[in-house]
Write a protein that holds these residues in place. Structure first.
Motif, PDB file in Angstrom:
ATOM      1  N   TRP A 135       2.139   4.467  17.562  1.00  0.00           N
ATOM      2  CA  TRP A 135       1.428   3.644  16.574  1.00  0.00           C
ATOM      3  C   TRP A 135       2.279   3.381  15.346  1.00  0.00           C
ATOM      4  CZ3 TRP A 135      -2.143   0.749  18.117  1.00  0.00           C
ATOM      5  CH2 TRP A 135      -3.086   1.153  19.052  1.00  0.00           C
ATOM      6  N   ARG A 136       2.953   4.445  14.874  1.00  0.00           N
ATOM      7  CA  ARG A 136       3.801   4.260  13.691  1.00  0.00           C
ATOM      8  C   ARG A 136       4.936   3.287  13.974  1.00  0.00           C
ATOM      9  NH1 ARG A 136       2.870   9.922  13.278  1.00  0.00           N
ATOM     10  NH2 ARG A 136       4.924  10.435  14.116  1.00  0.00           N
ATOM     11  N   ALA A 137       5.532   3.401  15.182  1.00  0.00           N
ATOM     12  CA  ALA A 137       6.644   2.514  15.530  1.00  0.00           C
ATOM     13  C   ALA A 137       6.182   1.065  15.663  1.00  0.00           C
ATOM     14  CB  ALA A 137       7.286   2.979  16.836  1.00  0.00           C
ATOM     15  N   ILE A 138       5.004   0.864  16.235  1.00  0.00           N
ATOM     16  CA  ILE A 138       4.477  -0.497  16.395  1.00  0.00           C
ATOM     17  C   ILE A 138       4.243  -1.149  15.034  1.00  0.00           C
ATOM     18  CG2 ILE A 138       2.437  -1.813  17.116  1.00  0.00           C
ATOM     19  CD1 ILE A 138       2.243   0.177  19.485  1.00  0.00           C
ATOM     20  N   ILE A 139       3.605  -0.413  14.136  1.00  0.00           N
ATOM     21  CA  ILE A 139       3.319  -0.969  12.810  1.00  0.00           C
ATOM     22  C   ILE A 139       4.620  -1.227  12.045  1.00  0.00           C
ATOM     23  CG2 ILE A 139       2.263  -0.454  10.571  1.00  0.00           C
ATOM     24  CD1 ILE A 139       0.016   0.969  12.136  1.00  0.00           C
ATOM     25  N   MET A 140       5.586  -0.324  12.213  1.00  0.00           N
ATOM     26  CA  MET A 140       6.880  -0.549  11.568  1.00  0.00           C
ATOM     27  C   MET A 140       7.545  -1.807  12.122  1.00  0.00           C
ATOM     28  SD  MET A 140      10.219   1.962  11.399  1.00  0.00           S
ATOM     29  CE  MET A 140       9.186   3.386  11.102  1.00  0.00           C
ATOM     30  N   GLY A 141       7.456  -1.977  13.444  1.00  0.00           N
ATOM     31  CA  GLY A 141       8.011  -3.181  14.057  1.00  0.00           C
ATOM     32  C   GLY A 141       7.319  -4.434  13.561  1.00  0.00           C
ATOM     33  N   GLU A 142       5.984  -4.395  13.371  1.00  0.00           N
ATOM     34  CA  GLU A 142       5.249  -5.549  12.851  1.00  0.00           C
ATOM     35  C   GLU A 142       5.660  -5.857  11.416  1.00  0.00           C
ATOM     36  OE1 GLU A 142       1.057  -5.102  15.388  1.00  0.00           O
ATOM     37  OE2 GLU A 142       1.231  -4.233  13.385  1.00  0.00           O
ATOM     38  N   VAL A 143       5.908  -4.795  10.632  1.00  0.00           N
ATOM     39  CA  VAL A 143       6.330  -5.003   9.235  1.00  0.00           C
ATOM     40  C   VAL A 143       7.648  -5.762   9.185  1.00  0.00           C
ATOM     41  CG1 VAL A 143       7.175  -3.838   7.156  1.00  0.00           C
ATOM     42  CG2 VAL A 143       5.084  -3.029   8.272  1.00  0.00           C
ATOM     43  N   LEU A 144       8.626  -5.302   9.976  1.00  0.00           N
ATOM     44  CA  LEU A 144       9.960  -5.879   9.876  1.00  0.00           C
ATOM     45  C   LEU A 144      10.093  -7.204  10.623  1.00  0.00           C
ATOM     46  CD1 LEU A 144      12.145  -2.648  10.166  1.00  0.00           C
ATOM     47  CD2 LEU A 144      11.546  -3.936   8.117  1.00  0.00           C
TER      48      LEU A 144
ATOM     49  N   LEU B  69      -2.713  -3.151   0.313  1.00  0.00           N
ATOM     50  CA  LEU B  69      -1.739  -2.382   1.098  1.00  0.00           C
ATOM     51  C   LEU B  69      -2.295  -1.015   1.461  1.00  0.00           C
ATOM     52  CD1 LEU B  69       1.070  -1.925   2.300  1.00  0.00           C
ATOM     53  CD2 LEU B  69       1.881  -1.319   0.000  1.00  0.00           C
ATOM     54  N   LEU B  70      -2.916  -0.343   0.492  1.00  0.00           N
ATOM     55  CA  LEU B  70      -3.514   0.967   0.759  1.00  0.00           C
ATOM     56  C   LEU B  70      -4.697   0.850   1.720  1.00  0.00           C
ATOM     57  CD1 LEU B  70      -3.408   2.561  -2.820  1.00  0.00           C
ATOM     58  CD2 LEU B  70      -1.983   3.145  -0.852  1.00  0.00           C
ATOM     59  N   ALA B  71      -5.472  -0.209   1.583  1.00  0.00           N
ATOM     60  CA  ALA B  71      -6.614  -0.404   2.484  1.00  0.00           C
ATOM     61  C   ALA B  71      -6.141  -0.555   3.928  1.00  0.00           C
ATOM     62  CB  ALA B  71      -7.420  -1.628   2.055  1.00  0.00           C
ATOM     63  N   TRP B  72      -5.090  -1.338   4.149  1.00  0.00           N
ATOM     64  CA  TRP B  72      -4.550  -1.487   5.496  1.00  0.00           C
ATOM     65  C   TRP B  72      -3.962  -0.167   6.003  1.00  0.00           C
ATOM     66  CZ3 TRP B  72      -5.761  -4.893   8.865  1.00  0.00           C
ATOM     67  CH2 TRP B  72      -6.124  -6.181   8.495  1.00  0.00           C
ATOM     68  N   THR B  73      -3.392   0.624   5.111  1.00  0.00           N
ATOM     69  CA  THR B  73      -2.878   1.939   5.495  1.00  0.00           C
ATOM     70  C   THR B  73      -4.017   2.837   5.984  1.00  0.00           C
ATOM     71  OG1 THR B  73      -1.094   1.759   3.869  1.00  0.00           O
ATOM     72  CG2 THR B  73      -1.594   3.961   4.710  1.00  0.00           C
ATOM     73  N   ILE B  74      -5.134   2.786   5.266  1.00  0.00           N
ATOM     74  CA  ILE B  74      -6.305   3.571   5.675  1.00  0.00           C
ATOM     75  C   ILE B  74      -6.793   3.118   7.047  1.00  0.00           C
ATOM     76  CG2 ILE B  74      -8.731   4.043   5.128  1.00  0.00           C
ATOM     77  CD1 ILE B  74      -7.907   3.873   2.139  1.00  0.00           C
ATOM     78  N   VAL B  75      -6.807   1.801   7.276  1.00  0.00           N
ATOM     79  CA  VAL B  75      -7.212   1.273   8.583  1.00  0.00           C
ATOM     80  C   VAL B  75      -6.288   1.817   9.684  1.00  0.00           C
ATOM     81  CG1 VAL B  75      -7.379  -0.820   9.993  1.00  0.00           C
ATOM     82  CG2 VAL B  75      -8.272  -0.814   7.653  1.00  0.00           C
ATOM     83  N   ALA B  76      -4.983   1.810   9.431  1.00  0.00           N
ATOM     84  CA  ALA B  76      -4.018   2.306  10.420  1.00  0.00           C
ATOM     85  C   ALA B  76      -4.237   3.787  10.708  1.00  0.00           C
ATOM     86  CB  ALA B  76      -2.591   2.075   9.917  1.00  0.00           C
TER      87      ALA B  76
END
Length: 452
Positions: free
Chosen positions: A186-195, A218-225
């Motif tokens: 999950w962390r890798a996918i979100i990182m890939g989406e960011v970049l 940004l914090l709200a989306w972090t909470i969702v993740a």
């Protein structure tokens, strides 16, 4: 214990939220360090926006698809690795490299060569595949061969072999790998989406919020993740808690075993223990096999049972039916009760109710009727051995093989069980072969003694 853990988690969460709120009040920078009410309001605004569900759905789709592809490929590769050591040695460096290279390196390289929309999926695969493959490989290599042999001897149907024998042994390795892969994935996918700045995705929304310095969003989306990752882990745990039930026949059938009047061995030899052995085993006769340790008693039973194959000579008829077998070790399935271990071989051709009646009858014969709901770990070795004897006696094969069946039983009990086996033999007239070091057991049970 569970209630205490829940209370501790709630208290820790309350302390964290209270600390954040206090920090927000002291800093007095609502756009950079938003208060809890502001964060809640931002989350509510996200929930009613149209793009929220598209972005969350896109990330979930990439995660689930990436894990599915990784899982299927990992099963295939782990099977190859477990079967062919040279294949494992060939690919092990690549797996080590995939685990060692930072995710950001993969992403930066992918940005050069790939379409941005495909990058998160590729990152998911590269992150999850090595973890799942190595865990499943260890699990397959750790499978107990004795249980697989037991399944073949009793002709247990494929669905029960998969879900009652293979799956329970792989389960710790499988879900450990899935949990680790999901956490990293999950962390890798979100990182890939960011970049890669995909059109939709949680990481894409985070990047847009960062571009506009919209810290609350940004914090709200972090909470969702975090919540998605949490619930995904919980989902894996819930699936891991599911225990597949034994699959029984829809109707009682006659087991397709032939009438075996005679079994002939002609000049059979093996690499060790057995040399040019010939004998004609007749229906209704109990044969005791006696020899010092290491002289081939177990090898002979394994040759006759089809577990081993002679290097010379022939056995007729060739095996094409289930063989009731008592092994030197009980070979019970730890996640099944004593009763269920007896019922499992019967499930291929009997309904659950009929299989249970037969299992209970043989538990009574073994003086174990009160322990039918116990698991093997709750039984002594001698009790486990009696369950193994009951399982073999309950299985209607024309051939019964028993390797040191009374090991772990006291003398009086073994004598009582021998009497019951002889009583059953008068009705069933099987071909029975058993090994023993005990002269009394040979004398009481055997109609004919074979000395090796």
């Amino acid at each position: 214990m569970r209630l205490r853990k829940t209370i501790t988690t709630i208290v820790a969460t309350v302390i964290l939220l209270a600390g954040w709120q206090l920090f927000s009040v002291i800093a007095n920078q609502p756009e950079l360090i938003p208060s809890l009410p502001r964060l809640v309001r931002t989350l509510c605004e996200l929930l009613v926006s149209g793009s929220f569900y598209q972005s969350v759905g896109a990330t979930l789709f990439r995660g689930i698809l990436g894990m599915s592809i990784s899982f299927v490929c990992a099963i295939g590769m782990a099977g190859l690795f477990a079967r062919f050591e040279w294949v494992y040695e060939l690919f092990r460096p690549q797996l080590a490299i995939m685990r060692s290279i930072p995710v950001i390196s993969f992403i930066l390289l992918a940005l050069i060569f790939l379409n941005p929309e495909s990058i998160p999926l590729m990152i998911a695969f590269l992150t999850m595949f090595p973890l799942l493959t190595e865990n499943l490989t260890r699990g397959i290599l750790d499978l107990r061969p004795g249980l697989s042999i037991m399944a073949r001897q009793f002709h247990i149907k494929h669905s029960n072999v998969l879900f009652q024998i293979i799956y329970p042994q792989l389960k710790p390795f499988l879900y450990s790998g899935l949990t680790s892969a999901a956490g990293f994935g999950w962390r890798a996918i979100i990182m890939g989406e960011v970049l890669s700045q995909c059109t939709f995705g949680i990481g894409s929304e985070m990047k847009r919020a960062q571009n506009f310095i919209a810290v609350p969003e940004l914090l709200a989306w972090t909470i969702v993740a975090v919540f998605i990752s949490f619930f995904f882990d919980k989902g894996i745990s819930k699936i891991a808690d599911i225990t597949p039930k034994i699959s029984f026949s829809g109707e009682d059938k006659t087991i397709p075993n032939p009438t075996l009047s005679v079994l002939n061995t002609k000049e059979i030899s093996y690499q060790y223990g057995i040399k040019h052995f010939s004998h004609s085993f007749q229906k209704g006769i109990i044969y005791g096999i006696s020899a010092p340790s290491g002289k081939g008693k177990t090898t002979l039973l394994n040759l006759i049972g089809g577990i081993l194959f002679p290097v010379e000579g022939k056995i007729h008829p060739t095996r094409h039916f289930g063989i009731a077998t008592v092994f030197q070790q009980p070979q019970l399935l730890p996640h099944l009760t004593a009763e269920e271990n007896i019922m499992l071989p019967l499930s291929s051709f009997l309904t659950k109710e009929q299989a249970r009646r037969i299992a209970q009858k043989h538990l009574q014969e073994m003086e174990m009727e009160s322990l039918g709901n116990r698991y093997p770990k709750e039984l002594s070795y001698g009790q486990q051995q009696r369950i193994a004897i009951a399982r073999a006696l309950a299985y209607p094969s024309p051939l019964l093989l028993m390797d040191e069946p009374f090991k772990g039983l006291d003398e009086a009990l073994s004598h009582r069980i021998i009497e019951r086996i002889r009583e059953m033999q008068m009705k069933e007239e099987r071909i029975i072969l058993f090994t023993s070091h005990n002269p009394d057991e040979i004398r009481l049970l055997a109609d004919e003694v074979i000395y090796l």
